[in-house]
Structures are given as structure tokens and as C-alpha cells.
Motif scaffolding. Structure first.
Motif, PDB file in Angstrom:
ATOM      1  N   PRO A  25      -7.656 -77.242 -46.441  1.00  0.00           N
ATOM      2  CA  PRO A  25      -6.913 -76.805 -47.625  1.00  0.00           C
ATOM      3  C   PRO A  25      -7.766 -75.933 -48.548  1.00  0.00           C
ATOM      4  CG  PRO A  25      -6.533 -79.133 -47.212  1.00  0.00           C
ATOM      5  CD  PRO A  25      -7.622 -78.694 -46.273  1.00  0.00           C
ATOM      6  N   GLY A  26      -7.186 -74.808 -48.928  1.00  0.00           N
ATOM      7  CA  GLY A  26      -7.868 -73.884 -49.822  1.00  0.00           C
ATOM      8  C   GLY A  26      -8.862 -72.975 -49.117  1.00  0.00           C
ATOM      9  N   ASN A  27      -9.093 -73.220 -47.834  1.00  0.00           N
ATOM     10  CA  ASN A  27     -10.040 -72.407 -47.076  1.00  0.00           C
ATOM     11  C   ASN A  27      -9.430 -71.990 -45.738  1.00  0.00           C
ATOM     12  OD1 ASN A  27     -12.549 -71.160 -46.649  1.00  0.00           O
ATOM     13  ND2 ASN A  27     -13.240 -72.878 -45.409  1.00  0.00           N
ATOM     14  N   SER A  28      -8.106 -71.954 -45.672  1.00  0.00           N
ATOM     15  CA  SER A  28      -7.421 -71.609 -44.421  1.00  0.00           C
ATOM     16  C   SER A  28      -6.667 -70.302 -44.576  1.00  0.00           C
ATOM     17  CB  SER A  28      -6.406 -72.697 -44.045  1.00  0.00           C
ATOM     18  OG  SER A  28      -7.027 -73.923 -43.798  1.00  0.00           O
ATOM     19  N   TRP A  29      -6.608 -69.560 -43.494  1.00  0.00           N
ATOM     20  CA  TRP A  29      -5.672 -68.445 -43.424  1.00  0.00           C
ATOM     21  C   TRP A  29      -4.347 -69.006 -42.938  1.00  0.00           C
ATOM     22  CZ3 TRP A  29      -8.353 -63.649 -40.819  1.00  0.00           C
ATOM     23  CH2 TRP A  29      -9.175 -63.033 -41.756  1.00  0.00           C
ATOM     24  N   THR A  30      -3.257 -68.516 -43.531  1.00  0.00           N
ATOM     25  CA  THR A  30      -1.951 -69.043 -43.180  1.00  0.00           C
ATOM     26  C   THR A  30      -0.884 -67.976 -43.398  1.00  0.00           C
ATOM     27  OG1 THR A  30      -0.486 -70.955 -43.425  1.00  0.00           O
ATOM     28  CG2 THR A  30      -1.450 -70.048 -45.474  1.00  0.00           C
ATOM     29  N   VAL A  31       0.357 -68.372 -43.304  1.00  0.00           N
ATOM     30  CA  VAL A  31       1.528 -67.590 -43.658  1.00  0.00           C
ATOM     31  C   VAL A  31       2.042 -68.171 -44.957  1.00  0.00           C
ATOM     32  CG1 VAL A  31       3.944 -67.174 -43.025  1.00  0.00           C
ATOM     33  CG2 VAL A  31       2.133 -66.939 -41.306  1.00  0.00           C
ATOM     34  N   ARG A  32       2.389 -67.291 -45.895  1.00  0.00           N
ATOM     35  CA  ARG A  32       2.872 -67.790 -47.189  1.00  0.00           C
ATOM     36  C   ARG A  32       3.761 -66.747 -47.836  1.00  0.00           C
ATOM     37  NH1 ARG A  32      -0.838 -65.257 -50.628  1.00  0.00           N
ATOM     38  NH2 ARG A  32      -2.714 -64.667 -49.512  1.00  0.00           N
ATOM     39  N   ARG A  33       4.402 -67.175 -48.932  1.00  0.00           N
ATOM     40  CA  ARG A  33       5.234 -66.226 -49.688  1.00  0.00           C
ATOM     41  C   ARG A  33       4.346 -65.168 -50.325  1.00  0.00           C
ATOM     42  NH1 ARG A  33      10.369 -66.850 -50.289  1.00  0.00           N
ATOM     43  NH2 ARG A  33      11.369 -68.845 -49.936  1.00  0.00           N
ATOM     44  N   ARG A  34       4.894 -63.964 -50.368  1.00  0.00           N
ATOM     45  CA  ARG A  34       4.182 -62.860 -50.999  1.00  0.00           C
ATOM     46  C   ARG A  34       4.124 -63.091 -52.507  1.00  0.00           C
ATOM     47  NH1 ARG A  34       3.048 -57.920 -49.295  1.00  0.00           N
ATOM     48  NH2 ARG A  34       4.506 -58.072 -47.534  1.00  0.00           N
ATOM     49  N   LEU A  35       2.973 -62.837 -53.073  1.00  0.00           N
ATOM     50  CA  LEU A  35       2.784 -62.890 -54.517  1.00  0.00           C
ATOM     51  C   LEU A  35       2.397 -61.503 -54.995  1.00  0.00           C
ATOM     52  CD1 LEU A  35       0.609 -66.135 -54.684  1.00  0.00           C
ATOM     53  CD2 LEU A  35       3.062 -65.940 -55.103  1.00  0.00           C
ATOM     54  N   GLY A  56       0.311 -58.621 -56.240  1.00  0.00           N
ATOM     55  CA  GLY A  56      -1.120 -58.377 -56.197  1.00  0.00           C
ATOM     56  C   GLY A  56      -1.822 -58.937 -54.975  1.00  0.00           C
ATOM     57  N   ASP A  57      -1.072 -59.426 -53.972  1.00  0.00           N
ATOM     58  CA  ASP A  57      -1.723 -59.914 -52.757  1.00  0.00           C
ATOM     59  C   ASP A  57      -2.580 -58.816 -52.145  1.00  0.00           C
ATOM     60  OD1 ASP A  57      -0.719 -62.480 -52.706  1.00  0.00           O
ATOM     61  OD2 ASP A  57       0.994 -61.977 -51.447  1.00  0.00           O
ATOM     62  N   VAL A  58      -3.770 -59.163 -51.749  1.00  0.00           N
ATOM     63  CA  VAL A  58      -4.639 -58.245 -51.017  1.00  0.00           C
ATOM     64  C   VAL A  58      -5.061 -58.938 -49.728  1.00  0.00           C
ATOM     65  CG1 VAL A  58      -5.490 -57.025 -53.050  1.00  0.00           C
ATOM     66  CG2 VAL A  58      -6.699 -59.053 -52.233  1.00  0.00           C
ATOM     67  N   ASP A  59      -5.505 -58.168 -48.784  1.00  0.00           N
ATOM     68  CA  ASP A  59      -5.947 -58.704 -47.499  1.00  0.00           C
ATOM     69  C   ASP A  59      -4.882 -59.581 -46.843  1.00  0.00           C
ATOM     70  OD1 ASP A  59      -8.292 -57.333 -47.748  1.00  0.00           O
ATOM     71  OD2 ASP A  59      -9.439 -59.049 -48.458  1.00  0.00           O
ATOM     72  N   VAL A  60      -3.684 -59.020 -46.742  1.00  0.00           N
ATOM     73  CA  VAL A  60      -2.570 -59.677 -46.076  1.00  0.00           C
ATOM     74  C   VAL A  60      -1.837 -58.621 -45.254  1.00  0.00           C
ATOM     75  CG1 VAL A  60      -2.277 -61.425 -47.876  1.00  0.00           C
ATOM     76  CG2 VAL A  60      -0.954 -59.310 -47.996  1.00  0.00           C
ATOM     77  N   TYR A  61      -0.933 -59.066 -44.367  1.00  0.00           N
ATOM     78  CA  TYR A  61      -0.047 -58.121 -43.686  1.00  0.00           C
ATOM     79  C   TYR A  61       1.334 -58.718 -43.579  1.00  0.00           C
ATOM     80  CZ  TYR A  61      -0.556 -60.628 -39.209  1.00  0.00           C
ATOM     81  OH  TYR A  61      -0.540 -61.564 -38.212  1.00  0.00           O
ATOM     82  N   GLY A  62       2.301 -57.832 -43.355  1.00  0.00           N
ATOM     83  CA  GLY A  62       3.689 -58.235 -43.225  1.00  0.00           C
ATOM     84  C   GLY A  62       4.545 -57.576 -44.276  1.00  0.00           C
ATOM     85  N   LYS A  63       5.822 -57.384 -43.928  1.00  0.00           N
ATOM     86  CA  LYS A  63       6.744 -56.832 -44.916  1.00  0.00           C
ATOM     87  C   LYS A  63       7.707 -57.925 -45.352  1.00  0.00           C
ATOM     88  CE  LYS A  63      10.364 -54.978 -41.926  1.00  0.00           C
ATOM     89  NZ  LYS A  63      11.091 -53.791 -41.525  1.00  0.00           N
ATOM     90  N   GLY A  64       8.279 -57.749 -46.492  1.00  0.00           N
ATOM     91  CA  GLY A  64       9.236 -58.735 -46.974  1.00  0.00           C
ATOM     92  C   GLY A  64       8.572 -59.829 -47.793  1.00  0.00           C
ATOM     93  N   ASP A  70       4.575 -53.419 -41.107  1.00  0.00           N
ATOM     94  CA  ASP A  70       5.953 -53.258 -40.651  1.00  0.00           C
ATOM     95  C   ASP A  70       6.503 -54.525 -40.008  1.00  0.00           C
ATOM     96  OD1 ASP A  70       5.999 -50.507 -41.363  1.00  0.00           O
ATOM     97  OD2 ASP A  70       4.959 -50.020 -39.490  1.00  0.00           O
ATOM     98  N   LEU A  71       5.656 -55.511 -39.840  1.00  0.00           N
ATOM     99  CA  LEU A  71       6.033 -56.721 -39.116  1.00  0.00           C
ATOM    100  C   LEU A  71       6.642 -57.754 -40.053  1.00  0.00           C
ATOM    101  CD1 LEU A  71       5.764 -57.964 -36.245  1.00  0.00           C
ATOM    102  CD2 LEU A  71       3.686 -59.065 -37.074  1.00  0.00           C
TER     103      LEU A  71
END
Length: 188
Positions: free
Chosen positions: A40-50, A52-60, A107-108
Motif C-alpha cells: 500500500p502506497g508503494n504500488s503501481w495500479t489502475v485508478r481513477r484519473r485525478l 494533474g496526474d503525471v506518469d500515467v497512461y490511458g484515456k478516460g 489512446d488505450l
């Protein structure tokens, strides 16, 4: 099942059997497991876009954590992240080989349920497998047959990309299976 002996047939049979094992292993995957962060707090995951998100990918509304310069050691990842990564690998490689050759990470659409992730992943793998199976020996040996810009695709024979995607699937599916085991143990 009769195994093929031609080189692409062996690779596609390997992928198909790996998908079968993985489908069985993912039976009953819940959304809680899908999103569970082993660190927890140190994992990469899938989450809702906030904002100012940086270092993420995906649309929507849903994104996956990402960094162009992967930290060393890399972060622990959730099942959601592993499945989104595999979906990205197969979807984008398919596009850059058989599609419009323009899909990028942003685009994913990132799946935000365990059921949707499985459905989309297995559909993308099957589409990849079917189209690879239709290639000629000459195409399999063509350097740069796939032009995916975030990999070795423009510099190696295409058969090496087929091998690489099998390796990615086996590697990450095994990690997902282990994460399921750890999640189950956490509940005891």
C-alpha cells in the motif's frame, strides 16, 4: 491437442496453452483482488484519473501508473496493473502490425473491473494470435514488420516480437497468479 511443428505454430500453441491455464487460474477473480495493492502506497495500479496526474497512461476516467524511466527497483504492482500492461502490449502491438499504426499509451481504455479486464485481454490476445497465424514465412522474417515505437519492433525480425509477446504473457500471468495466492493468504 495436436501440436504444430512449424516455428510460428509452436509459438502460437504455446500462447494458446498459456491463455488456457491463465483463464482457469483467473476463475472467480474479484474486483477487490484486482485492485489489491500488495504494498500500500508503494504500488503501481489502475485508478481513477485525478487532475494533474503525471506518469500515467490511458484515456478516460481510468489510468494505469507508468514512468518512462522505470524506477530501480521497480514498484510492486497490482493485478489490475499487470492486466492493463498485458492489454497494452497486445492491443498496441496488434495496431502497429495489423491496424492503423498510430495507437499510443494514452489512446488505450484501461479496464476498471476484473471481468472487463479479462474479457478485453483475452479478446486482444486472440485477435493477435489469429492475425499472426495468417502471416507468411517472409513476413515473419521481416525486420520492422511491426513498427510499434516503444520497443525493438523496427530492429528485429517479426518472429522475435511474437516470441517476446509470449514471454510477456507467461511472465505477467504468472505474477497475477502469485498475487492471487498472496491475496488469499492475506485473508486468512
Amino acid at each position: 491437442m495436436e501440436l504444430r511443428t512449424d516455428r510460428v505454430g509452436l509459438l502460437l500453441d504455446q500462447l494458446e496453452s498459456s491463455v488456457t491455464f491463465t483463464r482457469d487460474r483467473l476463475q472467480g477473480l474479484t474486483d477487490d483482488e484486482y485492485f489489491w495493492e500488495p504494498s500500500p502506497g508503494n504500488s503501481w495500479t489502475v485508478r481513477r484519473r485525478l487532475d494533474g496526474d503525471v506518469d500515467v497512461y490511458g484515456k478516460g476516467d481510468w489510468i494505469a501508473d507508468f514512468s518512462p524511466n522505470e524506477p530501480i527497483p521497480p514498484p510492486v504492482t497490482s493485478i489490475a496493473w499487470r492486466m492493463a500492461h498485458l492489454l497494452a502490449c497486445f492491443t498496441m502491438r496488434w495496431d502497429w502490425t495489423f491496424g492503423n499504426r498510430r495507437m499510443l499509451f494514452d489512446d488505450l481504455e484501461i479496464p476498471h473491473t476484473a471481468d472487463d479486464a479479462q474479457k478485453r485481454l483475452f479478446e486482444s490476445v486472440e485477435r493477435w494470435r489469429e492475425d499472426v497465424d495468417g502471416l507468411t514465412e517472409e513476413q515473419l522474417d521481416t525486420v520492422g514488420f511491426s513498427q510499434f515505437p516503444a520497443g525493438l519492433d523496427p530492429t528485429v525480425p517479426f518472429i522475435a516480437i511474437v516470441w517476446w509477446l509470449n514471454r510477456e504473457f507467461v511472465h505477467h500471468a504468472a505474477e497475477v497468479a502469485l498475487l492471487r495466492d498472496l491475496y488469499r493468504e492475506k485473508l486468512k
